[in-house]
Design an enzyme around this catalytic site. Structure first.
Site, PDB file in Angstrom:
ATOM      1  N   PHE A   1       0.819  -1.202   0.000  1.00 13.53           N
ATOM      2  CA  PHE A   1       0.000   0.000   0.000  1.00 13.53           C
ATOM      3  C   PHE A   1       0.858   1.259   0.000  1.00 13.53           C
ATOM      4  O   PHE A   1       1.845   1.339   0.735  1.00 13.53           O
ATOM      5  CB  PHE A   1      -0.905   0.043   1.239  1.00 13.53           C
ATOM      6  CG  PHE A   1      -2.030  -0.942   1.225  1.00 13.53           C
ATOM      7  CD1 PHE A   1      -3.207  -0.678   0.545  1.00 13.53           C
ATOM      8  CD2 PHE A   1      -1.910  -2.150   1.897  1.00 13.53           C
ATOM      9  CE1 PHE A   1      -4.245  -1.586   0.538  1.00 13.53           C
ATOM     10  CE2 PHE A   1      -2.940  -3.068   1.902  1.00 13.53           C
ATOM     11  CZ  PHE A   1      -4.113  -2.784   1.218  1.00 13.53           C
ATOM     12  N   ASP A   2       0.473   2.213  -0.820  1.00 11.48           N
ATOM     13  CA  ASP A   2       0.964   3.579  -0.645  1.00 11.48           C
ATOM     14  C   ASP A   2       0.186   4.163   0.531  1.00 11.48           C
ATOM     15  O   ASP A   2      -0.881   3.667   0.882  1.00 11.48           O
ATOM     16  CB  ASP A   2       0.723   4.369  -1.928  1.00 11.48           C
ATOM     17  CG  ASP A   2       1.038   5.838  -1.752  1.00 11.48           C
ATOM     18  OD1 ASP A   2       2.137   6.151  -1.281  1.00 11.48           O
ATOM     19  OD2 ASP A   2       0.173   6.663  -2.076  1.00 11.48           O
TER      20      ASP A   2
END
Length: 619
Positions: free
Chosen positions: A308-309
């Protein structure tokens, strides 16, 4: 009637309606006709199959299922099994029609975006309303949207309050309340009061048009496993012809050879994968997910870790007030926020806007406008509010203005900074009054979503360019244990490649331009469609239209369910084929019964795939 015949779907239905009674009459020998009524089914349903197969074979030398079907048809006619030939043609036409309907239903949730494109817009110019074509709206135009109307372009509300039905874009079942300053999107519907808005994204840049472009790029035919099934079909055609020839040579009964050709048609095998893939894509579309690549679900089923960013993915991607500390005994926190909001009311800085937005949310009113206002770039603002001199800015600004910050206030600021917050100090009449901490806030469903992913057996990791403190704070709140901070785009690529080299295929979820390389290099890339950049979306295989990360666990489960359906389809179709072949060689099956068994398998495969359209695993 001519236009009716030209419509492929209506023509197929008409031919099936005419063929069904002809086959019934032929089977029960009703009436005394000069020719077998089953010829109607052969001519109406069989000729298109033979014609298409011949074209493929001659122009592309493409040996697929229709070639074997055509041979079986012709062979049945040659030996006088007219009913068997008509039955094969009829059931094949039914199978093709069911497949087309499955595809149509699957894409309906996506394609309705195209039909929702507004054709006109109500523009307000010099106080007068004027209705113009939607494509003529320009950035900066003021539009008026009445209750019940579809919003023509993306923009922000200037005047008025209402609720917007955003279900087309986000899948939300309830209307979303909107007021001045809030964003609205093309294709969504105004539910209640009239409001004025300013156009910000028009034409091809609007949200709806961007989603339409994504629809046009979706293609279920790209799945790698579809190519495998096609190659199997080619070999099966060759094996079927050899089996039929050998059986004829050994037994001397041509009817057994024809039956082998009938039951050996690999239609169910060929239909097994594309129908499941398309149904899976259709299921995803219902939940606000656009699958751009046909093999994305196949690849997603292999993923062992999701990266995930942070900003804009797990968080909202914009600052919000998280803490208010007043050091002035005459000011409560609410009063400090009121002064800060008034001082920042004319500011265009994101932090200033966030303070004003927080005040509006808590009070339901706009802050009092300052009598005087001055913006100092990179420092803060100075304003006169109700006769008081208010300063709002960073520590450097306070130092320049000779404002002393107490140790207690500095300690509070240090704790807030450790959580990744940005600090705005507030001074009143040359004395420090307190501080407001702002940070990017975690989406409320992030922790629940991550926990659901872990329950599927998939690991998670946070890859972000933020500092270690900010990254760790968000990761802890989202229940992600593996954190990689200070990641530039190159570092994200390195991390993803390292995971994949260690046997952990990665799915990357991001929204920004800096995420595009990671989205492209990961086995599967998922982009945020609402706030994500065009470059990130173009690099991704899958797009979350409404940025609803809650649907990621469903997407993972859907990918595995789709591949399971494909495996069941392939296994069942192959087993049915081999059993039918054995019965045909021994003479148990006739061409008529063989056609029924073979085509029943094709229909069963299509029905099994179509069950994916409404599938959703209960919590």
């Amino acid at each position: 009637m001519i236009s009716f015949i030209k419509d492929d779907e209506k023509r197929t239905v008409l031919f099936l309606i005419l063929s069904a009674p002809a086959l019934i009459v032929s089977f029960f020998h009703i009436g005394n006709f000069p020719v077998d009524p089953a010829w109607a089914a052969i001519l109406l349903c069989g000729i298109p199959i033979v014609k298409g197969a011949a074209a493929q074979l001659i122009t592309e030398f493409d040996i697929k299922a229709d070639v074997l079907v055509s041979i079986a048809l012709v062979a049945s006619i040659v030996i006088g099994e007219i009913f068997a030939a008509g039955e094969v043609a009829f059931i094949m036409a039914i199978g093709a029609y069911l497949e087309e309907r499955t595809v149509a239903n699957a894409r309906a949730g996506i394609e309705k975006l195209v039909h929702l494109t507004p054709t006109t817009a109500r523009v307000v110019r010099e106080g007068k309303e004027e209705i113009i074509p939607a494509e003529q709206v320009k950035i900066g135009d003021v539009l008026r949207v009445l209750a019940g109307e579809t919003i023509a372009v993306d923009g922000a509300i200037l005047k008025g309050q209402t609720s917007i039905d955003q279900s087309v874009m986000t899948g939300e079942s309830l209307p979303v309340d909107k007021s001045e300053g809030d964003e609205v999107f093309s294709g969504t519907v105004n539910q209640f009061d009239t409001f004025d808005m300013t156009a910000q994204k028009v034409g091809e840049d609007s949200s709806l048009q961007r989603m339409i472009r994504l629809v046009e790029s979706a293609d279920a035919g790209k799945a790698k496993i579809v190519g495998i099934a096609d190659r199997w079909a080619t070999w099966i055609v060759v094996i079927a012809l050899l089996a039929a020839a050998i059986t004829w040579f050994v037994t001397g009964e041509v009817i057994r050879s024809v039956t082998i050709l009938v039951v050996f048609c690999p239609c169910a095998l060929v239909l097994a994968t594309p129908t499941a893939i398309v149904a899976g894509i259709g299921n995803a579309a219902k939940w606000g997910i656009l699958v751009r690549e046909g093999d994305a679900l196949e690849r997603l089923s292999q993923v062992k870790r999701i990266a995930f960013d942070k900003t804009g993915t797990l968080t909202y991607g914009k600052p919000a007030v998280t803490q208010i500390h007043s050091m002035d005994p005459e000011l409560e926190e609410k009063a400090l926020l009121t002064l800060a909001a008034s001082a920042e009311s004319r500011s265009e800085h994101p932090l200033g806007k966030a303070i004003v937005a927080d005040y509006r949310q808590k009070t339901g009113t706009m802050p009092v406008q300052p009598e005087e206002f001055k913006l100092l770039a990179g420092r803060g603002v100075a304003a006169q509010v109700s006769g008081q001199k208010i300063l709002a800015g960073n520590e450097a600004f306070m130092t320049e203005q000779k404002i002393s910050i107490s140790e207690k206030l500095q300690e509070s600021a240090r704790k807030a900074k450790a959580d990744g917050s940005t600090i705005i100090y507030i001074a009143r009449n040359q004395a420090a009054a307190g501080m407001i901490a702002l940070s990017d806030t975690l989406r409320p469903d992030s922790a629940q979503m991550v926990e659901a992913i872990h329950q599927t057996g998939v690991k998670t990791v946070l890859l972000t360019g933020d500092t270690e403190a900010a990254a760790s704070h968000i990761a802890a709140a989202a229940k992600i244990q593996d954190v990689r901070a200070d990641c530039l785009p190159e570092k994200k690529l390195e991390e993803i490649r390292r995971f994949q080299e260690q046997g952990e295929p990665v799915c990357m979820v991001g929204d920004g331009i800096n995420d595009a390389p990671a989205l492209k290099s990961a086995l599967v890339g998922i982009a945020m469609g609402g706030i994500g950049s065009d470059i990130a979306i173009d690099a991704a295989d899958i797009v979350l239209v409404g940025d609803d990360i809650r649907e990621i666990p469903h997407l993972l489960q859907l990918a595995k369910k789709t591949m399971k359906t494909i495996r069941v389809n392939l296994t069942a179709s192959m087993m049915l084929n081999f059993i039918a072949i054995a019965l045909a060689i021994t003479g148990v099956l006739t061409p008529v019964l063989g056609a029924l068994v073979h085509n029943a398998g094709s229909v069963a495969v299509i029905i099994n795939s179509s069950l994916l359209l409404k599938w959703r695993k209960l919590k």
